[in-house]
Write an enzyme that holds these catalytic residues in place. Structure first.
Site, PDB file in Angstrom:
ATOM      1  N   PHE A 145       0.816  -1.214   0.000  1.00 22.87           N
ATOM      2  CA  PHE A 145       0.000   0.000   0.000  1.00 22.87           C
ATOM      3  C   PHE A 145       0.850   1.264   0.000  1.00 22.87           C
ATOM      4  O   PHE A 145       2.061   1.215   0.044  1.00 22.87           O
ATOM      5  CB  PHE A 145      -1.034  -0.013   1.119  1.00 22.87           C
ATOM      6  N   GLU A 146       0.171   2.406  -0.092  1.00 17.68           N
ATOM      7  CA  GLU A 146       0.823   3.716  -0.200  1.00 17.68           C
ATOM      8  C   GLU A 146       1.733   3.781  -1.415  1.00 17.68           C
ATOM      9  O   GLU A 146       2.786   4.403  -1.373  1.00 17.68           O
ATOM     10  CB  GLU A 146       1.653   3.983   1.071  1.00 17.68           C
ATOM     11  N   GLY A 147       1.332   3.113  -2.488  1.00 13.29           N
ATOM     12  CA  GLY A 147       2.186   3.076  -3.660  1.00 13.29           C
ATOM     13  C   GLY A 147       3.018   1.811  -3.602  1.00 13.29           C
ATOM     14  O   GLY A 147       3.858   1.681  -2.735  1.00 13.29           O
TER      15      GLY A 147
END
Lengths: 631, 264
Positions: free
Chosen positions: A435-437
């Site tokens: 997550f978060e990229g």
């Protein structure tokens, strides 16, 4: 390249000076003395921080040396703030229960709200704590001890309400931030859709202007929304029709959407491998009416806002992972020193010792990188540290995953059971590279942003040469000649004006060599591939990995130099860690850069692509079974 | 009556820390070790703040005797709801020799100076386990004392107190001014919330006092000979066949007992 729209920024690090000035008015109230940090959003060219110059083979010393320091007052504040949070997490947070029941108990959530943890970076005038990035990172070291709580809080404030904070207008801030700061309302960030994960620009949710021009009606669905089931305020990204030079285009815009507007349904919470206490679900928007006043920034400017929001929250993953690893070291070493096999305690065996050294090194590097980045971000002028933040995220997520796995390994069978928290840490950590990229996307981002910058400078130089700037041409040729003749590299880190402490001289020299080789590698890659480098993912992956390790070496040298210079406790251990890491990273970098050379025999990329192509064409493993016969 | 309550808070090594004895056996390692407010002092602060919230008293003053770092402890008390802090600066050799007698003299002097109506203390500190300061302070001031309090209620100018003693619970009624020491079950201390901590950091409400001749610290020092860690636990020895009998009793059926003498 100053943005004319930018508000004047006051840095917290200047508070000490202000306090000294205001000390005679000590009792005059906090409003005069506490200065706020205001963040604005940049709409044109970025003022990148340190990493970009690495692509040119240069070290921008001033940006990273000396290691960012905070004032005594701020340090005092951090110590006082950390104590009750630590106490709360050790006494009142039952992580095993949260994981088992896949929910955070209301009392725990209320405790977090009472502590003030829902509004750490919201300015005080809106009811938050108004703390800097550095303090936020420090608090995250403790909050990370429970993955579900960490993700819930991060989804709320690092991304959920960040949009309002950095790009919202005064009216929006006044309306929404106070309740968000107290935790009465919880925020969520709604970008990802079933068809658009990494490719965020391809989202399909639509926002159409109503006939009376007063509302937008949002239609669409979003998935994997953290806090989706309990959020009251959501930052939703949707496509809107915009007219650009008379041509109708579809651009993404950001909206503040309240659940109270109606038309929003949340699906059931996802049953996840880890961070099970965090609520993740699907959200459906059915003709949700959003007043035009709730548009964040400008119509059509949503994508930039989304990227800015995501970029600003990433760096704290470094300190979160470091905090978690430090805790794991304590738990694991307790076991390793008491458990005996073959009449020796586990801690006497080399392979076990290696694991502890690896954990200590990782924690050290992550801390150094995270606080270097947060220190850079807290500087006045707010340099664009998105590149550095992405590097911190990639290193920390992968380092954390490996460390947590090794910690479990030390405990062997016991680590594998639910009686110990290690398996939960392993499960909670698996989400970090996703997550978060995703780390893959971030590697592309890191490599391409830097190469874009280097490419611009290089084409600029080539243009100059074509115009007849002989001096420049001679400079470039002589530089190449010197490098090929094997002259030693001196980028100014050591020696007379050196910024690195003499005990770290060797490591600094290694860093300089790496940087210089990196610069020429980047140059040769640009000549070789030109614009098509965008498609060469395996090349870009190595570029990103080298850069990440170079940044890590920088952070570690900067921090250790400061520790020795001011005489922090156990600074000799820091020197040991720094030198060990730099030695390791130096050789790794060299290997990667060797693989990037033209026709390098160490490079297997062509074969790897061939294998992948054949496997994917057949969607299976294609070899005949080893037991097969042909006669 | 001034309606002022003095609460004594002590900075001690955190309860969760593993204590290690110094190699030269002169004490325990305190350098770089986490310190925090004594848990019983936290309970005392909580009680004082509760009384203030019920409007039975007007002001809560937190007092700590110790070196510079004691200010952190006072700030925690301020963040929990105390109004003012007094830091009595005692450092170096004086601090090493600081014991209940000296502290009680300081508290007695401060109580007279601040015209305190009540002194609230923790029943004992978790580092020395003396359980003396409260009692000594009351004696020096000639005030009534309510020690090991598990319930406190103010009634006019008297205090109803429930004390936890060995025999059970004792209910007493004492006059004010008085000294009360808090026991474990008096209340559950609140967390110092982050906004309150930041407020307490901004408002520098702590006065610094230096002990003077009236509160002389030189009297009655108890010399420390040696600090030694307790020995590791050894296994027990079965001296009289007790183990055998235990096995028999456990199985529940009468067995032929072969008594063997296991005296060692």
């Amino acid at each position: 390249m100053m943005n004319m729209n930018r508000l004047i920024v006051f840095s917290r690090t200047f508070r000490i000076g202000q306090r000294l000035l205001g000390c005679h008015a000590r009792h005059a109230g906090k409003e005069e003395l506490r200065l706020q940090q205001r963040r604005s959003i940049k709409t044109h060219s970025r003022h990148l921080a340190y990493a970009k110059d690495l692509f040119l083979g240069q070290v921008n010393k001033a940006e990273v040396f000396p290691y960012p320091e905070i004032g005594n007052d701020e340090l005092e504040e951090i110590k006082q703030l950390v104590a009750p949070v630590e106490k709360f997490f050790s006494d009142d947070v039952d992580s095993a229960k949260i994981d088992r029941e896949a929910t955070i108990p209301p009392e725990t959530l209320q405790g977090l709200k009472d502590l003030g943890l829902f509004g750490i970076m919201i300015p005080e005038e809106y009811g938050g704590l108004g703390l800097s990035n550095t303090i936020y990172a420090r608090l995250n070291e403790i909050i990370a001890l429970d993955g579900s709580i960490a993700v819930t809080l991060a989804a709320h404030q690092a991304i959920g309400l960040k949009g309002i904070l950095i790009a919202g207008n005064e009216a929006q801030k006044q309306k929404y931030l106070p309740k968000l700061a107290s935790g009465e309302h919880i925020a969520a960030f709604c970008l990802t859709e079933p068809g658009s994960g990494s490719d965020a620009a391809s989202i399909q949710t639509r926002a159409t202007l109503s006939e009376d021009g007063k509302h937008y009606l949002i239609n669409g669905s979003k998935i994997w929304i953290s806090n989706g089931g309990m959020a009251d305020i959501m930052t939703v990204f949707a496509r809107t029709e915009v007219e650009v030079d008379g041509v109708k285009k579809d651009k993404i815009s950001a909206f503040i959407v309240e659940r109270a507007f109606g038309g929003i349904t949340s699906g059931k919470p996802e049953d996840k491998l880890g961070i099970r206490g965090s609520n993740t679900c699907e959200l459906s928007f059915d003709n949700v009416p959003v007043p035009v006043e709730n548009v964040i920034g400008e119509i059509g400017g949503g994508f930039k806002i989304a990227m800015n929001i995501l970029n600003s929250g990433r760096f704290s993953m470094g300190s979160s992972c470091a905090g978690m690893i430090k805790k794991l070291i304590e738990l694991t070493s307790e076991y390793a020193t008491t458990r005996k096999q073959f009449n020796k305690s586990l801690s006497e065996f080399g392979m076990i010792q290696e694991k502890f050294a690896m954990m200590a090194l990782n924690a050290f590097v992550m801390e150094s990188m995270a606080y270097l980045t947060s220190g850079m971000m807290d500087r006045p002028g707010i340099p664009d540290c998105s590149l550095e933040a992405a590097m911190v995220k990639v290193f920390s997520s992968e380092g954390g995953w490996i460390c947590v796995s090794e910690a479990l390994q030390v405990l062997g069978g016991l680590g594998y059971t639910k009686n110990y928290p290690f398996e939960r840490f392993v499960r909670d950590c698996r989400i970090l590279p996703i997550f978060e990229g995703t780390n893959e996307i971030l590697r592309m981002y890191i490599a391409l942003t830097g190469m874009q910058y280097a490419g611009k400078i290089l084409t600029g130089k080539i243009k100059e040469m074509k115009k007849g700037n002989i001096g420049l041409a001679i400079g470039m040729v002589s530089k190449k000649l010197r490098a090929s003749l094997g002259a030693s590299v001196d980028l100014g880190l050591t020696g007379k004006d050196g910024v690195v402490h003499p005990s770290l001289e060797d490591s600094a020299k290694k860093l300089e060599q790496n940087v210089s080789l990196f610069g020429s590698t980047v140059e040769s890659l640009l000549y070789r591939y030109g614009k098509t480098i965008v498609d060469e993912q395996l090349v870009l992956k190595r570029v990103a990995d080298v850069l990440i390790h170079i940044y890590a070496m920088t952070a570690v040298l900067s921090r250790a130099s400061r520790s020795i210079s001011i005489g922090l406790r156990n600074h000799d251990h820091e020197v040991l860690l720094a030198n060990t890491f730099c030695n390791d990273a130096f050789f790794k970098n060299n290997y990667w850069m060797v693989q990037l050379q033209k026709h390098s025999p160490e490079n297997n990329d062509a074969n790897i692509k061939k294998i992948a192509k054949q496997v994917l064409e057949n969607r299976a493993y294609i070899c005949s079974h080893p037991l097969e016969r042909t006669y | 009556m001034s309606g002022r309550v003095l609460v004594g808070v002590k900075r001690v090594i955190d309860y969760a820390v593993k204590i290690r004895v110094k190699p030269d056996n002169t004490g325990v390692v305190t350098d770089g070790v986490k310190h925090s407010m004594n848990p019983f002092c936290e309970i005392a602060v909580e009680e004082a703040v509760k009384l203030k919230e019920k409007k039975l008293i007007k002001e809560v003053v937190a007092v700590s005797c110790g070196p510079q770092q004691s200010q952190e402890t006072i700030r925690t008390a301020l963040a929990m709801g105390a109004d003012r802090g007094i830091h009595v600066d005692v450092s170096g050799k004086d601090y090493e020799n600081l014991g209940p007698l000296q502290v009680s003299k300081i508290l007695a002097a401060l109580a007279k100076q601040e015209d305190a109506q009540l002194i609230l203390l923790g029943k004992q500190a978790i580092d020395d386990d003396c359980n003396q300061t409260g009692q000594m302070t009351a004696a020096l001031l000639d005030w009534p004392q309510g020690t090991f309090a598990s319930e406190v209620s103010l009634e006019g100018d008297k205090i109803n107190l429930v004390r936890e003693i060995d025999g059970g619970l004792e209910h007493i009624k004492i006059n004010t001014p008085a000294v009360i020491t808090a026991d474990l079950r008096l209340n559950t201390p609140r967390y110092a919330t982050l906004p309150n901590i930041m407020d307490s950091l901004m408002n520098n409400e702590t006065e610094l006092h230096k002990p003077n001749h009236r509160t002389s610290l030189c009297v009655g020092l108890i010399p420390l000979f040696e600090t030694v860690a307790p020995e590791d636990m050894q296994g027990g020895t079965d001296r009289s066949g007790a183990m055998l009998r235990h096995t028999v009793l456990q199985s529940g059926k009468p067995k032929r007992i072969i008594l063997s003498c296991l005296c060692i």
